[in-house]
Design an enzyme around this catalytic site. Structure first.
Site, PDB file in Angstrom:
ATOM      1  N   GLU A  45       0.867  -1.180   0.000  1.00 13.95           N
ATOM      2  CA  GLU A  45       0.000   0.000   0.000  1.00 13.95           C
ATOM      3  C   GLU A  45       0.900   1.225   0.000  1.00 13.95           C
ATOM      4  O   GLU A  45       1.874   1.281   0.753  1.00 13.95           O
ATOM      5  CB  GLU A  45      -0.877   0.035   1.257  1.00 13.95           C
TER       6      GLU A  45
ATOM      7  N   ASP B 160      -5.130   9.326   9.770  1.00 16.39           N
ATOM      8  CA  ASP B 160      -3.759   8.910  10.061  1.00 16.39           C
ATOM      9  C   ASP B 160      -3.269   9.423  11.401  1.00 16.39           C
ATOM     10  O   ASP B 160      -3.466  10.576  11.755  1.00 16.39           O
ATOM     11  CB  ASP B 160      -2.810   9.397   8.950  1.00 16.39           C
TER      12      ASP B 160
END
Length: 265
Positions: free
Chosen positions: A48, A59
């Site tokens: 990824e 995040d």
């Protein structure tokens, strides 16, 4: 069969989960991030690659630091595509899933963005802020170009919604194991995560379902019953540490990926 599906097929014959790595494109430099990808691909099954974003809502701190470094180095979307293209040309390349936010795609226009992805060799896309069912049209466009659109499910996804998401999903579904940003400490026991995972898996035994968020060297072995496990923050943290210590992030990150792979093999 898609490269993503082939990767899952291969690991099933090896009786282990797929190891999915996540790194931010351009961290710590464009050149270094490509070197890291080529090196960790020896042990990862699917890579990824994150688009660096200045406000990445999902995040945690480690990935935000990576994104900040990449942006500070002037990385642009076209550079991300160039990293993917060069990685896919290499002998050790693995299936690539690009992960980012919709505003970057919007700047390009859906069709243009998907066409470039196809051209450079992207196998799958995760768009964090484009939830189901709003993503149905975009997912269809991806499918037309043989790019897998990866749906996200979480502990709060209702059963009815989950059934629809899994029914409409492509090569794999990403299960966010806990409600936090990435890299948070595992607040839920691996046993509890696997219980929830089992319920999702029951909805369609043939669908590849991976677990992400909170996976580290300490927790990975206890989750090996999953189809796949995503490790990102631990790798971004290692890049940060390597830079601080003036060490080579390529070697250090590869060592971590090797350790993770051994724990699930």
């Amino acid at each position: 069969m898609s490269l993503i599906n082939l990767a899952f097929k291969k690991v099933k014959t090896e009786k282990r989960p797929a190891l999915l790595t996540y790194t931010v494109a351009g961290d710590s430099t464009k050149k270094k991030s490509l070197e890291i990808l080529k090196s960790i691909a020896k042990y990862a099954d699917i890579c990824e690659i994150g688009f660096p974003h200045n406000t990445p809502i999902a995040d945690g701190g480690q990935i935000q630091s990576s994104a900040y470094r990449a942006l500070k180095n002037g990385i642009k979307i076209k550079d991300v595509f160039s990293i993917v293209k060069n990685f896919k040309k290499s002998k050790q390349s693995k299936p690539v899933i690009l992960m980012g936010y919709y505003n970057m795609i919007y700047q390009y226009g859906d069709n243009n963005f998907i066409n470039i992805c196809k051209k450079v060799g992207v196998d799958g896309l995760i768009v964090v802020d484009l939830p189901y069912p709003e993503n149905k049209e975009f997912a269809k466009k991806c499918k037309k170009k043989d790019i897998s659109f990866i749906q996200l499910v979480s502990p709060t996804t209702s059963l009815d919604r989950m059934k629809k998401i899994i029914r409409d999903s492509h090569d794999m579904v990403y299960y966010i194991s806990m409600l936090s940003t990435t890299g948070g400490k595992l607040k839920v026991s691996p046993k509890k995560i696997l219980e929830r995972y089992g319920k999702i898996k029951k909805l369609n035994k043939n669908k590849n379902i991976v677990i992400g968020f909170g996976i580290t060297e300490k927790t990975i072995a206890s989750l090996r019953k999953a189809d796949g496990l995503v490790v990102g923050s631990a790798l971004c943290k290692e890049i940060s540490n390597s830079i601080k210590k003036r060490q080579n992030p390529v070697t250090n990150v590869t060592n971590i990926v090797l350790k993770l792979r051994k724990k699930i093999s």
